[in-house]
Design a protein around this motif. Structure first.
Motif, PDB file in Angstrom:
ATOM      1  N   UNK A   1       0.854  -1.234   0.029  1.00 54.43           N
ATOM      2  CA  UNK A   1      -0.124   0.126  -0.078  1.00 54.43           C
ATOM      3  C   UNK A   1       0.982   1.260   0.119  1.00 54.43           C
ATOM      4  N   UNK A   2       1.557   1.481  -1.221  1.00 59.23           N
ATOM      5  CA  UNK A   2       2.628   2.561  -1.098  1.00 59.23           C
ATOM      6  C   UNK A   2       1.960   3.836  -0.785  1.00 59.23           C
ATOM      7  N   UNK A   3       2.804   4.747  -0.154  1.00 52.73           N
ATOM      8  CA  UNK A   3       2.096   6.082  -0.016  1.00 52.73           C
ATOM      9  C   UNK A   3       3.468   7.026  -0.715  1.00 52.73           C
ATOM     10  N   UNK A   4       2.948   8.321  -1.102  1.00 56.20           N
ATOM     11  CA  UNK A   4       3.917   9.119  -1.554  1.00 56.20           C
ATOM     12  C   UNK A   4       5.402   9.386  -0.617  1.00 56.20           C
ATOM     13  N   UNK A   5       5.056   9.269   0.667  1.00 59.36           N
ATOM     14  CA  UNK A   5       6.120   9.282   1.563  1.00 59.36           C
ATOM     15  C   UNK A   5       6.965   8.322   1.713  1.00 59.36           C
ATOM     16  N   UNK A   6       6.735   7.142   0.903  1.00 56.99           N
ATOM     17  CA  UNK A   6       7.656   5.964   1.076  1.00 56.99           C
ATOM     18  C   UNK A   6       8.531   6.351  -0.025  1.00 56.99           C
ATOM     19  N   UNK A   7       8.648   7.305  -0.848  1.00 60.63           N
ATOM     20  CA  UNK A   7       9.679   7.770  -1.844  1.00 60.63           C
ATOM     21  C   UNK A   7      10.886   7.991  -1.128  1.00 60.63           C
ATOM     22  N   UNK A   8      11.766   7.222  -1.374  1.00 60.65           N
ATOM     23  CA  UNK A   8      13.326   7.321  -0.744  1.00 60.65           C
ATOM     24  C   UNK A   8      14.276   6.323  -1.191  1.00 60.65           C
ATOM     25  N   UNK A   9      15.602   6.434  -0.669  1.00 58.79           N
ATOM     26  CA  UNK A   9      16.589   5.690  -0.932  1.00 58.79           C
ATOM     27  C   UNK A   9      16.584   4.441   0.066  1.00 58.79           C
ATOM     28  N   UNK A  10      16.535   3.297  -0.321  1.00 60.05           N
ATOM     29  CA  UNK A  10      16.454   2.302   0.636  1.00 60.05           C
ATOM     30  C   UNK A  10      17.626   1.415   0.827  1.00 60.05           C
ATOM     31  N   UNK A  11      18.219   1.494   1.750  1.00 62.03           N
ATOM     32  CA  UNK A  11      19.589   1.079   1.918  1.00 62.03           C
ATOM     33  C   UNK A  11      19.482  -0.321   2.614  1.00 62.03           C
ATOM     34  N   UNK A  12      20.445  -1.148   2.086  1.00 62.75           N
ATOM     35  CA  UNK A  12      20.592  -2.444   2.782  1.00 62.75           C
ATOM     36  C   UNK A  12      22.104  -2.545   3.376  1.00 62.75           C
ATOM     37  N   UNK A  13      22.209  -3.078   4.396  1.00 59.04           N
ATOM     38  CA  UNK A  13      23.652  -3.446   4.909  1.00 59.04           C
ATOM     39  C   UNK A  13      23.804  -4.563   5.412  1.00 59.04           C
ATOM     40  N   UNK A  14      25.046  -5.321   5.390  1.00 59.27           N
ATOM     41  CA  UNK A  14      25.398  -6.630   6.090  1.00 59.27           C
ATOM     42  C   UNK A  14      26.407  -6.534   7.049  1.00 59.27           C
ATOM     43  N   UNK A  15      26.483  -7.378   7.824  1.00 62.21           N
ATOM     44  CA  UNK A  15      27.334  -7.405   8.975  1.00 62.21           C
ATOM     45  C   UNK A  15      27.707  -8.934   9.448  1.00 62.21           C
ATOM     46  N   UNK A  16      28.964  -9.318   9.819  1.00 63.16           N
ATOM     47  CA  UNK A  16      29.300 -10.497  10.409  1.00 63.16           C
ATOM     48  C   UNK A  16      28.552 -10.729  11.564  1.00 63.16           C
ATOM     49  N   UNK A  17      28.224  -9.622  12.423  1.00 64.08           N
ATOM     50  CA  UNK A  17      27.419  -9.719  13.734  1.00 64.08           C
ATOM     51  C   UNK A  17      28.154 -10.417  14.682  1.00 64.08           C
ATOM     52  N   UNK A  18      29.355  -9.883  15.471  1.00 64.57           N
ATOM     53  CA  UNK A  18      29.996 -10.749  16.279  1.00 64.57           C
ATOM     54  C   UNK A  18      29.651 -10.309  17.655  1.00 64.57           C
ATOM     55  N   UNK A  19      28.235  -9.563  17.887  1.00 65.52           N
ATOM     56  CA  UNK A  19      27.957  -9.226  19.253  1.00 65.52           C
ATOM     57  C   UNK A  19      27.832 -10.123  20.257  1.00 65.52           C
ATOM     58  N   UNK A  20      27.510 -11.270  19.885  1.00 62.41           N
ATOM     59  CA  UNK A  20      27.075 -12.380  20.826  1.00 62.41           C
ATOM     60  C   UNK A  20      28.546 -12.981  21.271  1.00 62.41           C
ATOM     61  N   UNK A  21      29.517 -12.678  20.528  1.00 61.75           N
ATOM     62  CA  UNK A  21      30.865 -12.962  21.156  1.00 61.75           C
ATOM     63  C   UNK A  21      31.818 -11.798  21.604  1.00 61.75           C
TER      64      UNK A  21
END
Lengths: 112, 117
Positions: free
Chosen positions: B80-100
Motif C-alpha cells: 500500500x505504497x504512499x507518496x511518503x515512501x519515496x526514498x533511497x532504501x539501503x541494505x547493510x550486512x554485517x558479520x554480527x559478532x555481538x554474541x561473542x
C-alpha cells in the motif's frame, strides 16, 4: 533508544584538520560507535569504528570519552574530495530488540 | 570480493502498489539490516535480521515487512505504497559478532531509489 545529535554543517579549507562531534545517549553497553561518509545517491561508506578512548586508521581518528556519551571524528588535512555528509551510527536495545540509530548527519564542505 | 548488492537500482511505483526490494550480503555475513533514507535526512533503521530471525525493528508501520533466506539474502516488502515512501532504501550486512563480544559493523550497498507517484 539511543538519540544522536550532530552539527548540521561545517566548512573547512583544504589542508586543515576537521573535527565532527556526535552526542549519543543510551548507547548499548557492548556496542561500538561507527562513522560513515556518504556522497549523494550512494550508500554510506565505513570510515572508522571504536569502543572507547582513541582509534586511528589511515584516513581518520576517533576519540571517545570514558562515559561514551559522545564521540569525535577527526579528519586530518582534508581535501576537496572530503566534501560529503558524515554520520555517526550507534546501537542500542529496546527490551531485547536491537535498534540502530544514525545521527542526523553533518554536511562538510571543503573549500579551496 | 563483491560488496553488498541491491536490486533494482531504481523503481517507480504508484500509490497503493506493492514493492519488493532485494539485497545480497557480503559473503560470510549472516546479518542484514534495512534503512530508509528520505532526501536530505539520515538513514532510518527499519529492520535487522540475523540467521533468518528478526533481531530488531524500527518505528515503521506494518506495511513494511522483511525476511531473510537460508543463503542470508533478504527482501524488503512494502505494501500500500504512499507518496511518503519515496526514498533511497539501503541494505547493510554485517558479520554480527555481538554474541561473542565483537562488533556489528554495517557495510552498505548502493541502495534502491524508490519513487512513488
Amino acid at each position: 533508544l539511543a538519540k544522536t545529535t550532530q552539527p548540521i554543517s561545517m566548512d573547512s579549507y583544504e589542508g586543515q584538520e576537521v573535527n565532527i562531534t556526535c552526542s549519543h545517549n543510551n548507547i548499548a553497553t557492548n556496542d561500538y560507535i561507527t562513522w560513515y561518509q556518504q556522497f549523494p545517491s550512494q550508500g554510506p561508506r565505513f570510515i572508522i569504528q571504536g569502543y572507547k578512548t582513541k582509534v586511528t586508521n589511515e584516513v581518520a581518528s576517533l576519540f571517545i570519552p570514558a562515559d561514551r556519551k559522545s564521540s569525535t571524528l577527526s579528519l586530518p588535512r582534508v581535501s576537496l574530495s572530503d566534501t560529503a555528509v558524515y554520520y555517526c551510527l550507534v546501537g542500542s536495545y529496546s527490551g531485547s530488540a536491537r535498534q540502530l540509530t544514525f545521527g542526523s548527519g553533518t554536511q562538510l564542505t571543503v573549500l579551496p | 570480493d563483491a560488496g553488498v548488492t541491491q536490486s533494482p537500482t531504481h523503481l517507480i511505483k504508484t500509490r497503493g502498489q506493492h514493492v519488493t526490494l532485494r539485497c545480497s550480503p557480503i559473503s560470510g555475513h549472516k546479518s542484514v539490516s534495512w534503512y530508509q533514507q528520505v532526501l536530505g535526512q539520515g538513514p532510518q533503521f527499519i529492520f535487522q535480521y540475523y540467521e533468518k530471525e528478526e533481531r530488531g525493528r524500527g518505528n515503521f508501520p506494518d506495511r513494511f515487512s522483511a525476511r531473510q533466506f537460508p543463503n542470508y539474502s533478504s527482501e524488503l516488502n512494502v505494501n500500500a505504497l504512499l507518496l511518503g515512501d519515496s526514498a533511497l532504501y539501503l541494505c547493510a550486512s554485517s558479520l554480527d559478532g555481538l554474541a561473542g563480544g565483537g562488533t556489528d559493523t554495517q557495510y552498505f550497498g548502493p541502495g534502491t531509489r524508490l519513487t512513488v507517484l
